[in-house]
Design an enzyme around this catalytic site. Sequence first.
Site, PDB file in Angstrom:
ATOM      1  CE  LYS A 175      -2.077   2.589   3.206  1.00 40.42           C
ATOM      2  NZ  LYS A 175      -2.453   4.168   2.121  1.00 40.42           N
ATOM      3  N   GLY A 192      -5.602   3.662  -1.695  1.00 44.25           N
ATOM      4  CA  GLY A 192      -6.594   4.005  -0.662  1.00 44.25           C
ATOM      5  C   GLY A 192      -6.146   4.424   1.038  1.00 44.25           C
ATOM      6  N   GLY A 220      -5.090   5.301   4.877  1.00 43.63           N
ATOM      7  CA  GLY A 220      -4.228   4.396   5.766  1.00 43.63           C
ATOM      8  C   GLY A 220      -5.577   3.581   6.827  1.00 43.63           C
ATOM      9  N   GLY A 277      -5.161   0.406   4.770  1.00 39.96           N
ATOM     10  CA  GLY A 277      -4.035   0.204   5.663  1.00 39.96           C
ATOM     11  C   GLY A 277      -4.620  -0.439   6.697  1.00 39.96           C
ATOM     12  CB  CYS A 298      12.103  10.217   8.083  1.00 38.98           C
ATOM     13  SG  CYS A 298      13.552   9.393   6.653  1.00 38.98           S
TER      14      CYS A 298
HETATM   15  P1  NAD Z   1       1.655   8.332   7.926  1.00 38.91           P
HETATM   16  O1  NAD Z   1       2.147   7.518   8.998  1.00 38.91           O
HETATM   17  O2  NAD Z   1       0.193   9.570   7.840  1.00 38.91           O
HETATM   18  O3  NAD Z   1       1.548   7.277   6.913  1.00 38.91           O
HETATM   19  C1  NAD Z   1       2.368   6.543   6.142  1.00 38.91           C
HETATM   20  C2  NAD Z   1       2.008   5.221   5.714  1.00 38.91           C
HETATM   21  O4  NAD Z   1       0.259   4.590   6.515  1.00 38.91           O
HETATM   22  C3  NAD Z   1       0.291   5.570   4.623  1.00 38.91           C
HETATM   23  O5  NAD Z   1       0.702   4.496   3.225  1.00 38.91           O
HETATM   24  C4  NAD Z   1      -0.898   5.891   5.273  1.00 38.91           C
HETATM   25  O6  NAD Z   1      -2.477   5.897   4.570  1.00 38.91           O
HETATM   26  C5  NAD Z   1      -0.901   4.492   6.265  1.00 38.91           C
HETATM   27  N1  NAD Z   1      -0.837   4.310   7.398  1.00 38.91           N
HETATM   28  C6  NAD Z   1      -1.471   5.466   8.325  1.00 38.91           C
HETATM   29  N2  NAD Z   1      -2.681   5.337   9.077  1.00 38.91           N
HETATM   30  C7  NAD Z   1      -2.641   3.812   8.902  1.00 38.91           C
HETATM   31  C8  NAD Z   1      -2.586   2.781  10.124  1.00 38.91           C
HETATM   32  N3  NAD Z   1      -4.090   3.019  11.456  1.00 38.91           N
HETATM   33  N4  NAD Z   1      -2.824   0.912   9.369  1.00 38.91           N
HETATM   34  C9  NAD Z   1      -2.277   1.197   8.696  1.00 38.91           C
HETATM   35  N5  NAD Z   1      -1.719   2.476   7.352  1.00 38.91           N
HETATM   36  C10 NAD Z   1      -1.807   3.423   7.784  1.00 38.91           C
HETATM   37  O7  NAD Z   1       2.882   9.001   7.390  1.00 38.91           O
HETATM   38  P2  NAD Z   1       3.394   9.846   6.011  1.00 38.91           P
HETATM   39  O8  NAD Z   1       2.721  12.079   6.674  1.00 38.91           O
HETATM   40  O9  NAD Z   1       2.912   9.913   5.029  1.00 38.91           O
HETATM   41  O10 NAD Z   1       4.865   9.752   6.273  1.00 38.91           O
HETATM   42  C11 NAD Z   1       5.661  11.068   7.018  1.00 38.91           C
HETATM   43  C12 NAD Z   1       6.428  10.446   7.893  1.00 38.91           C
HETATM   44  O11 NAD Z   1       7.152   9.137   7.545  1.00 38.91           O
HETATM   45  C13 NAD Z   1       7.155  10.658   8.955  1.00 38.91           C
HETATM   46  O12 NAD Z   1       7.046  11.030  10.580  1.00 38.91           O
HETATM   47  C14 NAD Z   1       8.747  10.826   8.462  1.00 38.91           C
HETATM   48  O13 NAD Z   1       9.342  11.021   9.526  1.00 38.91           O
HETATM   49  C15 NAD Z   1       8.298   9.245   8.196  1.00 38.91           C
HETATM   50  N6  NAD Z   1       9.668   8.458   7.673  1.00 38.91           N
HETATM   51  C16 NAD Z   1      10.218   7.733   8.282  1.00 38.91           C
HETATM   52  C17 NAD Z   1      11.127   7.387   7.873  1.00 38.91           C
HETATM   53  C18 NAD Z   1      12.171   6.398   7.827  1.00 38.91           C
HETATM   54  O14 NAD Z   1      12.740   5.900   7.396  1.00 38.91           O
HETATM   55  N7  NAD Z   1      12.071   6.161   9.406  1.00 38.91           N
HETATM   56  C19 NAD Z   1      11.366   7.478   6.403  1.00 38.91           C
HETATM   57  C20 NAD Z   1       9.871   8.378   5.876  1.00 38.91           C
HETATM   58  C21 NAD Z   1       9.288   9.087   6.089  1.00 38.91           C
END
Ligand code: NAD
Length: 482
Positions: free
Chosen positions: A172, A203, A205, A209, A281
């Site tokens: 996803k 779709g 999260g 998700g 990140c």
């Molecule tokens: P997010 O947590 O909002 O979403 C990430 C993914 O998870 C998306 O595909 C989203 O649709 C899905 N998602 C959201 N809620 C969910 C749920 N309840 N169950 C399952 N899936 C769900 O994050 P974002 O805004 O897309 O990305 C930014 C974040 O990602 C920042 O906090 C950043 O630091 C982090 N990030 C971390 C790394 C790393 O390697 N540590 C790398 C890149 C980004």
Amino acid sequence: MINIKNYINGNLSDPLDHQFIDVWDPSNGKKIARCPNSSSKDLELAIKSAKNAFPHWSCLNQNQRSDYLLSIANEIKTNIEEFADAESRDNGKPLTLSKTLDIPRSIKNLEFFANLAKDYKSESFYQDDVVSRIIKQPLGIVGTISPWNLPLYLFTWKIAPALVTGNCVIAKPSELTPYTAYLLSKVCIKINLPKGVLNILHGEGSLIGREIVKHKYIKAISFTGGTETGKEIAIEASKNLKKINLEMGGKNPVIIFDDCDYNKMMHSLVRSSFLNQGQICLAGSRIYVQEKIYDKFKNDFINKVNALNTGDPFDSKSDQGAIVSLNHLDKISKYVDYAKKDGGVILTGGEIVKIDGDCSNGWYYKPTVIEGLPQNSRVNQDEIFGPVVTITKFYEDEEAIEMANNTQYGLASILWTQNINKAHKLAELVESGLVWVNCWLERDLRTPFGGIKKSGFGKEGGKYALDFFTETKNICTKYYDK
Ligand code: NAD
């Protein structure tokens, strides 16, 4: 208008419930696509096809599986312009960055794991007449969930080790940036990837998700995204004792000592602060500078930041593109407001940028440097994930380490000093999964990647990723004399 589709059982399809999400071009604020808002019904189809595909896929020999990944990589390489354009289109990042970082690294991820898996050998132990053969077997069906900031880069970083070790994958991508994953599904069709081996469900999260995390046939979840989402996934996945790997948020410190190579530091610092509009990140968002060089540093850094050109991501003169969404732009603005309330001084930036012409309705924020904030301000504690950094003066090494460690996060840290002994000593004291000394974003894909504290749980990269996507089995045989 692009009609993005799911990729299930080797075919492109609309979601069964006919629910869609609008996809926006951040550079001009216009709707460019709609993508499926998939439901459990779509997931059931994907699971069925993955179950059918697994026996054949997991029994292919290693070279055969690796060759499929290499074919996907080749096809992306052939169409790199189209992929780069798509990446910038729904993310807002400068096209030059998509072309030089995102898409090349996506290709490299596929090639790297295709080759690494060929050397992922089983081990044997001999004890008298007993031989223990240790083998690595695929888990079955696994789920990958990735964010919007490095869309194809992180999508392929997960699916490559999962597929190459013989798993079937339900993947996803972020609903904000689904475009390149959709192009990748077309590539899979073109190179005849066996049906059901990879299924891509688009779709929200909170909808698909969550369903992926809950599904009883999905044996492991590899997630990259925010810490709050990661926590929720950990709770849900633990109900079925699923394997999880969580790569989450960061609030990374940069510690600049007065003996650093100043020019190299300054050049790198502008990138580690603002590359991809700070939406990485690993970006260094809290900058600690030793007292002796602080005033000169402040002046030089602000001049460099002021020289950054924010504008149309498709204009090669733009160093900074657009912010991924209106919501995110709002979050960034709010944090700068908090900084003002907490006594911070905005040295440069601190405002939304209006671009003339076609991009006048786009979402842009000026690179921002803030001084004078207490360490407990939420601006120094929370991940903003935008073009906003704070600078703080320090006197002694211990003080710098204490401030660096003073958050819930522990993803990466950056140290600038020419005293390598000191660097190594302090690197051991900094609480993060990765410490860069005199560099930033250098990545050897064989090394473990992942944060500590609330930034990560488990490691990705190299054999660590192959280990995650496999089960280790010991086949212990006793041989008798005839
Ligand atoms: P997010 O947590 O909002 O979403 C990430 C993914 O998870 C998306 O595909 C989203 O649709 C899905 N998602 C959201 N809620 C969910 C749920 N309840 N169950 C399952 N899936 C769900 O994050 P974002 O805004 O897309 O990305 C930014 C974040 O990602 C920042 O906090 C950043 O630091 C982090 N990030 C971390 C790394 C790393 O390697 N540590 C790398 C890149 C980004």
